[in-house]
Motif scaffolding. Structure first.
Motif, PDB file in Angstrom:
ATOM      1  N   ARG A   1       2.441  -2.495   9.244  1.00  0.00           N
ATOM      2  CA  ARG A   1       1.210  -3.022   9.841  1.00  0.00           C
ATOM      3  C   ARG A   1       0.613  -2.002  10.805  1.00  0.00           C
ATOM      4  O   ARG A   1      -0.607  -1.781  10.823  1.00  0.00           O
ATOM      5  CB  ARG A   1       1.505  -4.328  10.583  1.00  0.00           C
ATOM      6  CG  ARG A   1       0.270  -4.941  11.238  1.00  0.00           C
ATOM      7  CD  ARG A   1       0.632  -6.150  12.090  1.00  0.00           C
ATOM      8  NE  ARG A   1      -0.562  -6.661  12.750  1.00  0.00           N
ATOM      9  CZ  ARG A   1      -1.185  -7.763  12.391  1.00  0.00           C
ATOM     10  NH1 ARG A   1      -0.762  -8.468  11.363  1.00  0.00           N
ATOM     11  NH2 ARG A   1      -2.255  -8.176  13.048  1.00  0.00           N
TER      12      ARG A   1
ATOM     13  N   TRP B   1      -2.070  -7.464  -1.392  1.00  0.00           N
ATOM     14  CA  TRP B   1      -0.807  -7.093  -0.751  1.00  0.00           C
ATOM     15  C   TRP B   1      -1.029  -6.626   0.682  1.00  0.00           C
ATOM     16  O   TRP B   1      -0.268  -6.982   1.581  1.00  0.00           O
ATOM     17  CB  TRP B   1      -0.135  -6.009  -1.589  1.00  0.00           C
ATOM     18  CG  TRP B   1       0.852  -5.156  -0.862  1.00  0.00           C
ATOM     19  CD1 TRP B   1       2.082  -5.519  -0.412  1.00  0.00           C
ATOM     20  CD2 TRP B   1       0.686  -3.781  -0.498  1.00  0.00           C
ATOM     21  NE1 TRP B   1       2.702  -4.450   0.196  1.00  0.00           N
ATOM     22  CE2 TRP B   1       1.863  -3.377   0.156  1.00  0.00           C
ATOM     23  CE3 TRP B   1      -0.332  -2.855  -0.681  1.00  0.00           C
ATOM     24  CZ2 TRP B   1       2.033  -2.082   0.640  1.00  0.00           C
ATOM     25  CZ3 TRP B   1      -0.173  -1.575  -0.211  1.00  0.00           C
ATOM     26  CH2 TRP B   1       1.007  -1.199   0.444  1.00  0.00           C
ATOM     27  N   LYS B   2      -2.067  -5.832   0.923  1.00  0.00           N
ATOM     28  CA  LYS B   2      -2.351  -5.354   2.274  1.00  0.00           C
ATOM     29  C   LYS B   2      -2.617  -6.525   3.218  1.00  0.00           C
ATOM     30  O   LYS B   2      -2.146  -6.543   4.362  1.00  0.00           O
ATOM     31  CB  LYS B   2      -3.534  -4.398   2.263  1.00  0.00           C
ATOM     32  CG  LYS B   2      -3.248  -3.063   1.599  1.00  0.00           C
ATOM     33  CD  LYS B   2      -4.478  -2.171   1.581  1.00  0.00           C
ATOM     34  CE  LYS B   2      -4.201  -0.840   0.911  1.00  0.00           C
ATOM     35  NZ  LYS B   2      -5.410   0.010   0.841  1.00  0.00           N
ATOM     36  N   LYS B   3      -3.381  -7.510   2.753  1.00  0.00           N
ATOM     37  CA  LYS B   3      -3.639  -8.687   3.570  1.00  0.00           C
ATOM     38  C   LYS B   3      -2.349  -9.450   3.840  1.00  0.00           C
ATOM     39  O   LYS B   3      -2.127  -9.958   4.941  1.00  0.00           O
ATOM     40  CB  LYS B   3      -4.655  -9.596   2.878  1.00  0.00           C
ATOM     41  CG  LYS B   3      -6.052  -8.993   2.763  1.00  0.00           C
ATOM     42  CD  LYS B   3      -6.992  -9.936   2.025  1.00  0.00           C
ATOM     43  CE  LYS B   3      -8.387  -9.324   1.874  1.00  0.00           C
ATOM     44  NZ  LYS B   3      -9.291 -10.224   1.098  1.00  0.00           N
TER      45      LYS B   3
ATOM     46  N   LEU C   1       6.423   0.999   1.980  1.00  0.00           N
ATOM     47  CA  LEU C   1       5.250   0.580   1.227  1.00  0.00           C
ATOM     48  C   LEU C   1       5.654   0.011  -0.130  1.00  0.00           C
ATOM     49  O   LEU C   1       5.225  -1.075  -0.529  1.00  0.00           O
ATOM     50  CB  LEU C   1       4.315   1.776   1.016  1.00  0.00           C
ATOM     51  CG  LEU C   1       3.411   2.224   2.154  1.00  0.00           C
ATOM     52  CD1 LEU C   1       2.892   3.634   1.882  1.00  0.00           C
ATOM     53  CD2 LEU C   1       2.238   1.274   2.309  1.00  0.00           C
TER      54      LEU C   1
ATOM     55  N   ALA D   1      -1.190   4.781   6.355  1.00  0.00           N
ATOM     56  CA  ALA D   1      -0.510   4.287   5.160  1.00  0.00           C
ATOM     57  C   ALA D   1      -1.243   4.795   3.925  1.00  0.00           C
ATOM     58  O   ALA D   1      -2.409   4.455   3.702  1.00  0.00           O
ATOM     59  CB  ALA D   1      -0.482   2.758   5.162  1.00  0.00           C
TER      60      ALA D   1
ATOM     61  N   VAL E   1       0.657  -8.215   3.999  1.00  0.00           N
ATOM     62  CA  VAL E   1       1.462  -7.460   4.960  1.00  0.00           C
ATOM     63  C   VAL E   1       0.995  -7.754   6.378  1.00  0.00           C
ATOM     64  O   VAL E   1       1.794  -7.988   7.277  1.00  0.00           O
ATOM     65  CB  VAL E   1       1.381  -5.949   4.661  1.00  0.00           C
ATOM     66  CG1 VAL E   1       1.932  -5.136   5.834  1.00  0.00           C
ATOM     67  CG2 VAL E   1       2.159  -5.621   3.403  1.00  0.00           C
ATOM     68  N   ARG E   2      -0.332  -7.733   6.586  1.00  0.00           N
ATOM     69  CA  ARG E   2      -0.871  -7.997   7.924  1.00  0.00           C
ATOM     70  C   ARG E   2      -0.542  -9.409   8.383  1.00  0.00           C
ATOM     71  O   ARG E   2      -0.341  -9.666   9.573  1.00  0.00           O
ATOM     72  CB  ARG E   2      -2.382  -7.779   7.923  1.00  0.00           C
ATOM     73  CG  ARG E   2      -2.791  -6.329   7.683  1.00  0.00           C
ATOM     74  CD  ARG E   2      -4.294  -6.155   7.858  1.00  0.00           C
ATOM     75  NE  ARG E   2      -4.715  -4.793   7.658  1.00  0.00           N
ATOM     76  CZ  ARG E   2      -5.190  -4.306   6.519  1.00  0.00           C
ATOM     77  NH1 ARG E   2      -5.293  -5.120   5.462  1.00  0.00           N
ATOM     78  NH2 ARG E   2      -5.544  -3.047   6.411  1.00  0.00           N
TER      79      ARG E   2
ATOM     80  N   GLU F   1      -3.487  -4.741  -4.965  1.00  0.00           N
ATOM     81  CA  GLU F   1      -3.157  -3.928  -3.799  1.00  0.00           C
ATOM     82  C   GLU F   1      -3.869  -4.448  -2.558  1.00  0.00           C
ATOM     83  O   GLU F   1      -3.280  -4.496  -1.475  1.00  0.00           O
ATOM     84  CB  GLU F   1      -3.520  -2.462  -4.048  1.00  0.00           C
ATOM     85  CG  GLU F   1      -3.111  -1.548  -2.903  1.00  0.00           C
ATOM     86  CD  GLU F   1      -3.262  -0.077  -3.241  1.00  0.00           C
ATOM     87  OE1 GLU F   1      -3.145   0.762  -2.316  1.00  0.00           O
ATOM     88  OE2 GLU F   1      -3.500   0.254  -4.418  1.00  0.00           O
ATOM     89  N   ASP F   2      -5.137  -4.843  -2.702  1.00  0.00           N
ATOM     90  CA  ASP F   2      -5.875  -5.412  -1.558  1.00  0.00           C
ATOM     91  C   ASP F   2      -5.203  -6.702  -1.084  1.00  0.00           C
ATOM     92  O   ASP F   2      -5.100  -6.946   0.125  1.00  0.00           O
ATOM     93  CB  ASP F   2      -7.329  -5.688  -1.953  1.00  0.00           C
ATOM     94  CG  ASP F   2      -8.131  -4.412  -2.158  1.00  0.00           C
ATOM     95  OD1 ASP F   2      -7.708  -3.356  -1.644  1.00  0.00           O
ATOM     96  OD2 ASP F   2      -9.170  -4.464  -2.849  1.00  0.00           O
TER      97      ASP F   2
ATOM     98  N   PHE G   1      -1.070   0.722   8.830  1.00  0.00           N
ATOM     99  CA  PHE G   1      -2.389   0.310   8.356  1.00  0.00           C
ATOM    100  C   PHE G   1      -3.421   0.392   9.477  1.00  0.00           C
ATOM    101  O   PHE G   1      -4.550   0.837   9.278  1.00  0.00           O
ATOM    102  CB  PHE G   1      -2.338  -1.118   7.799  1.00  0.00           C
ATOM    103  CG  PHE G   1      -1.763  -1.222   6.420  1.00  0.00           C
ATOM    104  CD1 PHE G   1      -2.115  -0.315   5.435  1.00  0.00           C
ATOM    105  CD2 PHE G   1      -0.859  -2.219   6.104  1.00  0.00           C
ATOM    106  CE1 PHE G   1      -1.585  -0.404   4.158  1.00  0.00           C
ATOM    107  CE2 PHE G   1      -0.329  -2.323   4.832  1.00  0.00           C
ATOM    108  CZ  PHE G   1      -0.690  -1.416   3.855  1.00  0.00           C
TER     109      PHE G   1
ATOM    110  N   PRO H   1      -2.495   5.148   0.034  1.00  0.00           N
ATOM    111  CA  PRO H   1      -2.637   4.189  -1.067  1.00  0.00           C
ATOM    112  C   PRO H   1      -1.512   4.379  -2.069  1.00  0.00           C
ATOM    113  O   PRO H   1      -0.947   5.469  -2.199  1.00  0.00           O
ATOM    114  CB  PRO H   1      -3.997   4.554  -1.681  1.00  0.00           C
ATOM    115  CG  PRO H   1      -4.248   5.973  -1.269  1.00  0.00           C
ATOM    116  CD  PRO H   1      -3.594   6.127   0.067  1.00  0.00           C
TER     117      PRO H   1
END
Length: 285
Positions: A131, A211-213, A162, A139, A215-216, A208-209, A134, A141
């Motif tokens: 986090r 997954w990023k959300k 990652l 981080a 993670v946060r 991937e988008d 990011f 891609p």
């Protein structure tokens, strides 16, 4: 098994672990493929020679799937205990299993991430660092990991993190049966990208988008605070150590200014126009 005579006992332990079936998400159970060669390197120089000299010094093991070969150090590695060494061996075995069971090119992030999750190598408590990465824009891609895996230990650890959290997200998103279906579709369609579209009805970029959300959300400030609480505590203590003396100096300075403000004016030599706060007469009180 290739090893020095003095490492015969270690070789037996390694072989026993290599042939023991272990849980493999989406596949059931599995062990090292038949005809796998495991090399126990006797020294850092031997380790480098067995891996072609392309392995960083901090690496705890190397798998070469197309040669069905695993190279692990038989010498003590600083900072690596027995449990970590066992997890490293499982990690390398998983690489060979993946390349045996999945067709085509396996994306590097999935290859490493799956091996981290299946071997028990990764620590979810460390995912708060992702986090932070990011937030700071550090981080990379996932597709950039296909071109070159970081050589530095710090960046490589971030890349492993990652990859592991992405594979973990796939498992959580789909459940065990859904993750099994993802791998089944991969074998049927030939690529991971096609399997993602078939299984989840979304593009790899959209995944991937998502997954990023995740993670946060999943690895938020509470977990970050729990893991770095000691660091912040030390920082606060140091701040107090620096602030308390400064506050004392400031208070002393303010007191001195107040004394100067109320100080009587100096007497003039001629005694003219000098007004002192004389005591009041009893009649005027």
């Amino acid at each position: 098994m290739i090893h020095a005579p003095r490492h015969a006992a270690l070789a037996r332990e390694v072989m026993a672990q290599a042939v023991a079936p272990m849980p493999l998400p989406g596949f059931g159970r599995g062990a090292a493929p038949e005809s796998t060669t495991i090399v126990l390197a006797t020294s850092p120089r031997a380790f480098s020679a067995a891996t072609g000299g392309r392995t960083p010094e901090w690496a705890g093991g190397v798998a070469m799937p197309y040669e069905r070969t695993i190279v692990i150090p038989a010498y003590p590695v600083p900072g690596v205990d027995r449990r970590q060494a066992d997890a490293t061996l499982r990690h390398e075995i998983v690489h060979l299993v993946l390349h045996e069971r999945l067709p085509g090119t396996i994306p590097r992030w999935f290859d490493e991430g799956y091996a981290e999750v299946a071997s028990g190598s990764w620590n979810a408590d460390e995912a708060w660092a992702l986090r932070v990465a990011f937030m700071l824009g550090r981080a990379p891609p996932l597709d950039s990991l296909e071109l070159a895996w970081p050589a530095g230990e710090g960046q490589a650890r971030l890349a492993y993190l990652l990859s592991a959290t992405m594979v973990d997200h796939l498992r959580r998103r789909a459940g065990e049966r859904g993750f099994q279906l993802l791998l089944h579709n991969w074998r049927r369609l030939g690529t991971l990208d096609a399997s993602i579209r078939e299984t989840f009805a979304m593009t790899p970029g959209q995944l991937e988008d998502e997954w990023k959300k995740a993670v946060r959300s999943r690895y938020g400030w509470m977990q970050m605070g729990a893991n770095v609480g000691a660091v912040w505590g030390v920082a606060l203590l140091l701040a107090l150590v620096a602030w308390i003396p400064r506050r004392r100096r400031n208070r002393a300075r303010v007191a001195e200014m107040e004394r100067e403000y109320h100080m009587l004016p100096p007497p003039r030599e001629d005694g003219v126009n000098v007004e002192y706060p004389l005591a009041e007469d009893d009649d005027e009180r």
